[in-house]
Design a protein around this motif. Structure first.
Motif, short mmCIF file in Angstrom:
data_model
loop_
_atom_site.label_atom_id
_atom_site.label_comp_id
_atom_site.label_asym_id
_atom_site.label_seq_id
_atom_site.Cartn_x
_atom_site.Cartn_y
_atom_site.Cartn_z
N PHE A 48 -60.93 36.18 -6.64
CA PHE A 48 -60.07 36.29 -7.82
C PHE A 48 -60.88 36.22 -9.11
CE2 PHE A 48 -57.40 34.83 -4.38
CZ PHE A 48 -56.32 35.69 -4.48
N SER A 62 -57.91 31.70 -12.45
CA SER A 62 -57.98 32.30 -11.12
C SER A 62 -57.44 31.38 -10.02
CB SER A 62 -59.40 32.75 -10.79
OG SER A 62 -60.30 31.69 -10.83
N ALA A 66 -54.71 32.50 -7.34
CA ALA A 66 -55.07 32.36 -5.92
C ALA A 66 -54.00 31.59 -5.15
CB ALA A 66 -56.42 31.66 -5.80
#
Length: 87
Positions: A48, A62, A66
């Motif tokens: 990510f 991220s 995720a």
């Protein structure tokens, strides 16, 4: 089987949250637990991080993306298993 997938998803989500919280503490990621979580979580998060740059150079979102992706995949697996009658 669906409960097992849900349990694995919950455990991995907590591992991601723990890894993120360790970044707030100085030198915590260099501890045994920090290194272990890093080896387990960082390969997943790095996928990510390639596509989601930090906001303002410091705020990394991220892990949030995720976790949402992990929940989406787990729900999809549970739905497919339910459709196949394996749940």
């Amino acid at each position: 089987m669906a409960q097992f997938i849900g349990t694995l998803q919950t455990i991995y989500t907590f591992m991601i949250i723990g890894y993120v919280l360790l970044s707030w503490l100085p030198n915590a990621r260099e501890s045994f637990i920090g290194e272990m979580l890093g080896k387990l979580v960082e390969p997943y998060l790095s996928m990510f991080r390639r596509f989601i740059p930090p906001i303002g150079g410091m705020l990394d979102i991220s892990p949030i993306v995720a976790v949402f992706a992990l929940q989406f995949v787990a729900a999809g697996l549970i739905a497919v298993l339910g459709f196949l009658g394996l749940s």
